[in-house]
Write a protein that holds these residues in place. Structure first.
Motif, PDB file in Angstrom:
ATOM      1  N   UNK A   3      34.537  21.788  33.676  1.00 42.09           N
ATOM      2  CA  UNK A   3      34.230  23.111  33.134  1.00 42.09           C
ATOM      3  C   UNK A   3      34.975  23.350  31.824  1.00 42.09           C
ATOM      4  N   UNK A   4      34.361  24.172  31.001  1.00 37.09           N
ATOM      5  CA  UNK A   4      34.956  24.620  29.751  1.00 37.09           C
ATOM      6  C   UNK A   4      34.715  26.112  29.658  1.00 37.09           C
ATOM      7  N   UNK A   5      35.754  26.868  29.366  1.00 37.49           N
ATOM      8  CA  UNK A   5      35.612  28.317  29.226  1.00 37.49           C
ATOM      9  C   UNK A   5      34.683  28.595  28.050  1.00 37.49           C
ATOM     10  N   UNK A   6      33.533  29.182  28.329  1.00 40.49           N
ATOM     11  CA  UNK A   6      32.530  29.452  27.297  1.00 40.49           C
ATOM     12  C   UNK A   6      32.614  30.874  26.766  1.00 40.49           C
ATOM     13  N   UNK A   7      33.664  31.590  27.143  1.00 41.34           N
ATOM     14  CA  UNK A   7      33.762  32.974  26.696  1.00 41.34           C
ATOM     15  C   UNK A   7      32.817  33.867  27.475  1.00 41.34           C
ATOM     16  N   UNK A   8      32.450  35.008  26.915  1.00 44.57           N
ATOM     17  CA  UNK A   8      31.721  36.009  27.693  1.00 44.57           C
ATOM     18  C   UNK A   8      30.244  35.710  27.923  1.00 44.57           C
ATOM     19  N   UNK A   9      29.783  34.526  27.555  1.00 44.63           N
ATOM     20  CA  UNK A   9      28.384  34.170  27.794  1.00 44.63           C
ATOM     21  C   UNK A   9      28.151  33.746  29.229  1.00 44.63           C
ATOM     22  N   UNK A  10      26.882  33.622  29.621  1.00 44.55           N
ATOM     23  CA  UNK A  10      26.560  33.193  30.987  1.00 44.55           C
ATOM     24  C   UNK A  10      27.099  31.792  31.281  1.00 44.55           C
ATOM     25  N   UNK A  11      27.531  31.600  32.519  1.00 45.81           N
ATOM     26  CA  UNK A  11      28.031  30.293  32.935  1.00 45.81           C
ATOM     27  C   UNK A  11      27.925  30.182  34.445  1.00 45.81           C
ATOM     28  N   UNK A  12      27.748  28.988  34.938  1.00 54.04           N
ATOM     29  CA  UNK A  12      27.832  28.740  36.380  1.00 54.04           C
ATOM     30  C   UNK A  12      28.449  27.361  36.586  1.00 54.04           C
ATOM     31  N   UNK A  13      29.164  27.228  37.689  1.00 57.39           N
ATOM     32  CA  UNK A  13      29.774  25.954  38.042  1.00 57.39           C
ATOM     33  C   UNK A  13      30.141  26.005  39.517  1.00 57.39           C
ATOM     34  N   UNK A  14      30.422  24.847  40.091  1.00 55.52           N
ATOM     35  CA  UNK A  14      30.809  24.746  41.495  1.00 55.52           C
ATOM     36  C   UNK A  14      32.285  25.146  41.593  1.00 55.52           C
ATOM     37  N   UNK A  15      32.534  26.413  41.914  1.00 52.00           N
ATOM     38  CA  UNK A  15      33.888  26.961  41.902  1.00 52.00           C
ATOM     39  C   UNK A  15      34.806  26.246  42.889  1.00 52.00           C
ATOM     40  N   UNK A  16      34.322  25.964  44.080  1.00 50.18           N
ATOM     41  CA  UNK A  16      35.171  25.290  45.059  1.00 50.18           C
ATOM     42  C   UNK A  16      35.546  23.880  44.589  1.00 50.18           C
ATOM     43  N   UNK A  17      34.580  23.126  44.083  1.00 50.08           N
ATOM     44  CA  UNK A  17      34.837  21.767  43.599  1.00 50.08           C
ATOM     45  C   UNK A  17      35.841  21.789  42.458  1.00 50.08           C
ATOM     46  N   UNK A  18      35.637  22.673  41.490  1.00 50.57           N
ATOM     47  CA  UNK A  18      36.538  22.743  40.342  1.00 50.57           C
ATOM     48  C   UNK A  18      37.940  23.188  40.759  1.00 50.57           C
ATOM     49  N   UNK A  19      38.020  24.115  41.711  1.00 50.98           N
ATOM     50  CA  UNK A  19      39.323  24.571  42.200  1.00 50.98           C
ATOM     51  C   UNK A  19      40.064  23.424  42.877  1.00 50.98           C
ATOM     52  N   UNK A  20      39.368  22.687  43.735  1.00 48.43           N
ATOM     53  CA  UNK A  20      39.995  21.583  44.460  1.00 48.43           C
ATOM     54  C   UNK A  20      40.403  20.436  43.541  1.00 48.43           C
ATOM     55  N   UNK A  21      39.681  20.239  42.438  1.00 41.11           N
ATOM     56  CA  UNK A  21      39.966  19.143  41.516  1.00 41.11           C
ATOM     57  C   UNK A  21      40.945  19.528  40.401  1.00 41.11           C
ATOM     58  N   UNK A  22      41.292  20.796  40.296  1.00 41.67           N
ATOM     59  CA  UNK A  22      42.178  21.242  39.229  1.00 41.67           C
ATOM     60  C   UNK A  22      43.601  20.723  39.441  1.00 41.67           C
ATOM     61  N   UNK A  23      44.137  19.927  38.507  1.00 42.51           N
ATOM     62  CA  UNK A  23      45.502  19.411  38.657  1.00 42.51           C
ATOM     63  C   UNK A  23      46.569  20.303  38.021  1.00 42.51           C
ATOM     64  N   UNK A  24      46.154  21.348  37.323  1.00 47.70           N
ATOM     65  CA  UNK A  24      47.051  22.145  36.501  1.00 47.70           C
ATOM     66  C   UNK A  24      47.557  23.390  37.214  1.00 47.70           C
ATOM     67  N   UNK A  25      48.755  23.822  36.816  1.00 46.75           N
ATOM     68  CA  UNK A  25      49.277  25.093  37.309  1.00 46.75           C
ATOM     69  C   UNK A  25      48.250  26.191  37.045  1.00 46.75           C
ATOM     70  N   UNK A  26      47.714  26.247  35.838  1.00 46.91           N
ATOM     71  CA  UNK A  26      46.688  27.244  35.531  1.00 46.91           C
ATOM     72  C   UNK A  26      45.668  26.675  34.551  1.00 46.91           C
ATOM     73  N   UNK A  27      44.398  26.857  34.878  1.00 46.80           N
ATOM     74  CA  UNK A  27      43.296  26.521  33.991  1.00 46.80           C
ATOM     75  C   UNK A  27      42.387  27.735  33.918  1.00 46.80           C
ATOM     76  N   UNK A  28      42.200  28.288  32.727  1.00 47.95           N
ATOM     77  CA  UNK A  28      41.284  29.419  32.574  1.00 47.95           C
ATOM     78  C   UNK A  28      39.866  28.864  32.577  1.00 47.95           C
ATOM     79  N   UNK A  29      39.087  29.254  33.585  1.00 56.54           N
ATOM     80  CA  UNK A  29      37.744  28.711  33.774  1.00 56.54           C
ATOM     81  C   UNK A  29      36.664  29.543  33.085  1.00 56.54           C
ATOM     82  N   UNK A  30      36.834  30.863  33.062  1.00 57.02           N
ATOM     83  CA  UNK A  30      35.836  31.730  32.417  1.00 57.02           C
ATOM     84  C   UNK A  30      36.493  33.040  32.024  1.00 57.02           C
TER      85      UNK A  30
END
Length: 154
Positions: A3-30
């Motif tokens: 995922x890449x934060x696209x700003x205030x435009x429409x976006x969709x992604x698999x939130x559970x998958x991205x959350x489980x795969x996130x290695x960082x303390x914090x990643x801004x997703x949207x």
């Protein structure tokens, strides 16, 4: 992560998958005009950090791990104390001091929704120490922010 934060435009992604795969303390997703979604990975014995958002409600959901959620009217009076695990959410009212500590034996994977934004769109902090030292992590100018009450961190 894909995922890449696209700003205030429409976006969709698999939130559970991205959350489980996130290695960082914090990643801004949207980052939207009125709210923001961040993904977090909290190491064993780590925590999100005791803080208070004076004018912001917050939603936190665990997708992996075991934590201890604490909240209260002051940083020395955390009257709410609840163990939380995979699938649990923590609702943080504006003005509440709060923290979630990893009490499990694996990284705690969670996502959080702030309303309004709290971080620079697309910001990635590999560790809590990197996040604490970051002086360039302000919400976007185009986001709607509350009054002048500042967040506090213990």
């Amino acid at each position: 992560m894909s995922i890449t934060d696209s700003g205030p435009g429409p976006q969709s992604f698999d939130l559970e998958k991205e959350t489980l795969e996130n290695p960082n303390y914090r990643t801004v997703a949207w980052s939207g005009t009125y709210l923001q979604v961040t993904l977090m990975s909290i190491p064993v014995n780590g925590d999100i950090g005791l803080e208070k958002h004076a004018e912001t409600d917050q939603f936190i959901r665990l997708d992996r791990g075991r934590g201890r959620a604490e909240m209260g009217p002051s940083k020395d009076e955390l009257t709410f104390d609840q163990e939380v695990t995979d699938g649990w959410c923590v609702m943080v009212p504006a003005g509440s001091w709060h923290n979630v500590t990893n009490i499990g034996d694996e990284p705690m994977q969670l996502y959080t929704v702030y309303a309004p934004q709290h971080h620079k769109p697309g910001k990635v902090h590999e560790t809590k120490a990197v996040a604490a030292a970051d002086t360039d992590d302000e919400p976007a100018d185009w986001s709607v922010q509350p009054g002048s009450a500042a967040d506090q961190h213990a």
